[in-house]
Write an enzyme that holds these catalytic residues in place. Structure first.
Site, PDB file in Angstrom:
ATOM      1  CB  CYS A   1     -56.618  -6.149 -56.387  1.00 18.87           C
ATOM      2  SG  CYS A   1     -57.991  -7.044 -57.156  1.00 18.87           S
TER       3      CYS A   1
ATOM      4  CB  CYS B   1     -55.941 -11.169 -58.614  1.00 18.68           C
ATOM      5  SG  CYS B   1     -56.425  -9.850 -59.734  1.00 18.68           S
TER       6      CYS B   1
ATOM      7  CG  ASP C   1     -31.251 -27.794 -24.747  1.00 17.27           C
ATOM      8  OD1 ASP C   1     -31.417 -28.665 -23.882  1.00 17.27           O
ATOM      9  OD2 ASP C   1     -30.256 -27.732 -25.493  1.00 17.27           O
TER      10      ASP C   1
ATOM     11  CG  ASP D   1     -28.254 -27.232 -29.278  1.00 14.17           C
ATOM     12  OD1 ASP D   1     -28.970 -27.658 -28.337  1.00 14.17           O
ATOM     13  OD2 ASP D   1     -27.039 -27.480 -29.369  1.00 14.17           O
TER      14      ASP D   1
ATOM     15  CG  ASP E   1     -33.336 -29.319 -27.695  1.00 15.39           C
ATOM     16  OD1 ASP E   1     -33.668 -29.755 -26.579  1.00 15.39           O
ATOM     17  OD2 ASP E   1     -32.202 -28.866 -27.937  1.00 15.39           O
TER      18      ASP E   1
END
Length: 737
Positions: A20, A23, A422, A629, A633
């Site tokens: 649970c 824990c 971009d 990409d 960036d």
């Protein structure tokens, strides 16, 4: 004196025995006390701990010892793999025994409803209930004892206390009953509660296996052997023996065993495991190949470029594992609640018993109501609510080409109101195309294109490939060329059938004395579109004669305009960020359906200024996603609330972003936002139901409306319902506009 900062690394440990949310908190506290630990994060749904530590050769052993000392089982890699791939029926044997022993205790209760009195003798009830309580239920005593030693509580402690109280009350009533009388005993309550909890945990484990199906599916994609080219020909060898630069044979229909490049042959490849796109991709000699993608109709050979942990499949697997092991920020609230939950519940149970006694109830009645409070309050569902939804959400997203490695990005993405893109390589193809071939006499365009293609035929320059591609598209034959000479930084000179041609930049032509003034109008028009110009001229006795202008420009990605329109329909603000001049950036923006007049274009932005622009948008009160990409960036991706990297981009960008779009398809941006919204909705639903069970159940049990059996059933169902609700995410599919 400068402070030396130690290097850190992450260690993942598979943990067995957690039950649970309490824990989770207890184990995190135990791990954090180990010297050298920077942070410790435990995930109940994946049954794993991720610990960031300073580098030390002995620290993993000490961490595993800490896990064991806290009362849990640190699994080896083999044990973890076995747990991941265990049969769905693993663990049901104990449940079946518990049902078999509990059923005879329950049937007489059902008989009472129909006027039949089938009550078993006390000694028979004792004989049936005791093995369930102390043999099949031993796990609750063991884990509960470890929790007590750590001065904390967990689900096991509540179950152990509650069922033990019911069992001991029954024994006491039996032993103190008048000779010959048949007292009402509660053995069936204790036995059925343990049976229901065991059944609930087994159903929960089955559901967990389904949420980890994405990881298992990725592992299953990896072939075990490869057809390796050895000194004596082709030999089947285990995949672990394949090295970089080896040559491997792949037969039709087989999976490529590792990453590489195609050496011989051509084929169609199914890369849906990588991109989520089912359309086969054509591959020729020199094309890159990804391990686990499926070879089509041809027998091909490949040269290995990456093996083991360096392959794309291994990278994807790590990203999915990282995402499923990560904690969402909302989980912190759950952790804070669970830390005090069990002690409070024990206090409420004791208070319930005292109040019932104070109001004149019999001792056994007071104990039964207190037991019901203990049983229904187990915080299993709380611990599973968030990680179960994250596991299911990230798993289904990976299947559609969206890799989410950051739980915070997943939780924030649905709040995004501004998406910055971009331009080059993200919204556009990032490869030059001939957007216009301009000549004074249009009927001569094919002639001059043939000459230009002949001059460029031996060049590998991107602009040369663009010219050759246009000639191929228009089915124009290349003019045979006698000789070609490169002029560094300027262009090419060629001899074609006794005629001398120059193909290169405008600046070179002007330096050679070519008068550009008559062609100024078309040049200005093309420059306004952001085009790069090359000139085809001929050197004659009268000087240079201009024959054609070749305008090169980028092209929008297929579907990019439609994807942006779909994002706009969602009410999102769109911004395109470009280093191009204003005219060129705005021209491309209009082709993509963006509106420069509404401030949707930021032009002439230097790479180092992209992150500053994102920060400005954030300071304006916007929740910002950045999509890019390239290496330049990466700072902007890291600065945004949510960074999304195109899978066709650089590794740097993908490391900086929380989400990777494997197809490099702009439509995946909307899909990523959609799966975030669905996942967060599931998290909220799960947390509502988890809290609802406890908030509604504890008062009902305290007031006597729930007996321990009903409380046990409700507690078991809370965990199962939370897991089942999370699994509904697996039915999600991207919308196509």
């Amino acid at each position: 004196m400068s402070q030396i900062k130690s290097e850190t690394c992450s260690i993942d440990i598979s943990v067995g025995g957690m039950t649970c949310a309490s824990c989770v908190g207890r184990l995190e506290k135990a791990l954090s006390k180990v010297a050298g630990v920077v942070t410790a994060s435990v995930n109940l749904a994946t049954e794993s701990a991720r610990i960031e530590v300073t580098k030390d050769s002995t620290i993993e052993a000490r961490l595993r010892r800490a896990v064991r000392d806290a009362g849990y089982e640190p699994r080896t890699a083999v044990q973890a793999d076995e747990a991941l791939n265990a049969s769905p029926w693993t663990g049901f044997q104990a449940v079946a025994f518990a049902i078999a022993l509990s059923l005879p205790l329950v049937v007489p209760m059902l008989g009472d409803l129909f006027g039949h009195h089938w009550m078993l003798p006390a000694w028979v009830q004792f004989s049936l209930a005791t093995p369930v309580q102390f043999i099949l239920g031993a796990r609750f005593y063991t884990a509960g004892w470890h929790a007590l030693k750590a001065l904390s509580g967990n689900m096991d402690l509540l179950v152990a206390l509650g069922t033990s109280a019911g069992w001991m009350l029954s024994v006491w009533l039996w032993w103190t009953a008048a000779p010959g009388s048949m007292p009402h005993l509660y053995f069936e309550g204790s036995a059925v509660v343990i049976t229901l909890v065991l059944l609930g945990k087994w159903l929960e484990a089955r559901a967990k296996q389904q949420t980890t199906s994405a990881i298992r599916a990725l592992h299953a994609l990896r072939p075990e052997t490869a057809h390796w080219q050895g000194p004596d020909g082709w030999v089947d060898v285990p995949l672990v023996e394949v090295l970089v630069a080896d040559v491997v044979l792949v037969l039709p229909g087989e999976r490529f065993p590792v990453d590489g490049v195609l050496l011989e042959g051509s084929t169609q490849v199914d890369e849906s495991m990588l991109t989520g796109e089912s359309q086969p991709v054509a591959k020729i000699a020199g094309s890159s190949l990804t391990g686990a993608s499926i070879n089509g109709e041809s027998r091909v050979t490949m040269r290995v470029t990456a093996v083991g942990k360096e392959t794309v499949l291994a990278h994807i697997t790590r990203l999915v594992e990282d995402a499923q092991a990560a904690k969402a920020p909302i989980q912190r609230l759950v952790d804070q609640v669970s830390a005090v939950f069990v002690p409070v519940v024990i206090g409420v149970a004791l208070f319930t018993g005292v109040v019932w006694l104070w109001q004149g109830a019999a001792f056994e009645t007071a104990v039964i109501h207190a037991v019901a409070v203990l049983v229904i309050a187990c915080p299993c569902a709380l611990g599973l609510a968030t990680p179960a939804a994250i596991m299911a959400g990230t798993g289904v997203a990976a299947g559609h080409g969206i890799l989410i490695k950051d739980a915070q990005a997943l939780e924030l993405a649905h709040q995004v109101d501004t998406v910055a893109f971009d331009k080059t390589g993200t919204l556009t193809l990032g490869q030059p195309r001939v957007i216009e071939l301009w000549t004074e006499r249009p009927d001569e365009a094919a002639q001059w294109l043939g000459v230009a293609a002949g001059i460029q035929s031996a060049s590998e320059h991107p602009l040369a490939r663009a010219v050759l591609s246009l000639a191929q598209t228009r089915q124009v034959k290349q003019t045979p060329v006698d000789s070609v000479h490169s002029v560094a930084g300027r262009g090419l000179q060629a001899q074609v059938g006794g005629r001398h041609y120059l193909l290169g930049s405008v600046a070179w032509m002007q330096a050679e004395g070519l008068a550009m003034l008559p062609w100024q109008a078309p040049m200005d028009r093309l420059y306004a579109q952001g085009a790069t110009l090359s000139v085809l001229a001929e050197r004659t006795q009268q000087g240079l004669t201009l024959h054609a202008l070749l305008a090169f420009g980028d092209e929008p990605k297929p579907g990019a305009a439609e994807a942006l329109a779909a994002l706009r329909l969602r009410g999102l603000r769109l911004v395109m960020v470009s280093g191009d001049n204003k005219a060129a950036a705005e021209a491309m923006a209009r082709r993509l359906g963006l509106r420069p007049e509404n401030g949707e274009v930021c032009a002439q932005v230097m790479p180092e200024d992209k992150a500053r622009l994102i920060t400005q948008l954030k300071e304006g009160g916007h929740i910002v996603a950045m999509v890019g990409d390239g290496v330049n960036d990466a700072p902007a991706l890291a600065a945004a609330h949510v960074g999304m990297a195109m899978g066709n981009g650089t590794d740097v960008a993908m490391h900086a972003a929380g989400i990777t779009l494997m197809r490099g398809d702009v439509s995946l941006v909307g899909d990523a936002l959609a799966i975030s919204a669905k996942t967060v909705a599931k998290i909220r639903q799960n947390l509502f139901w988890a809290f609802f069970y406890n908030v509604a159940g504890i008062p009902l049990a305290a007031m006597g409306f729930l007996n321990p059996v009903l409380a046990g059933a409700a507690m078991a169902m809370s965990s199962v319902s939370v897991m089942s609700n999370a699994l509904l995410l697996k039915r999600w599919k991207p919308r196509r506009h």
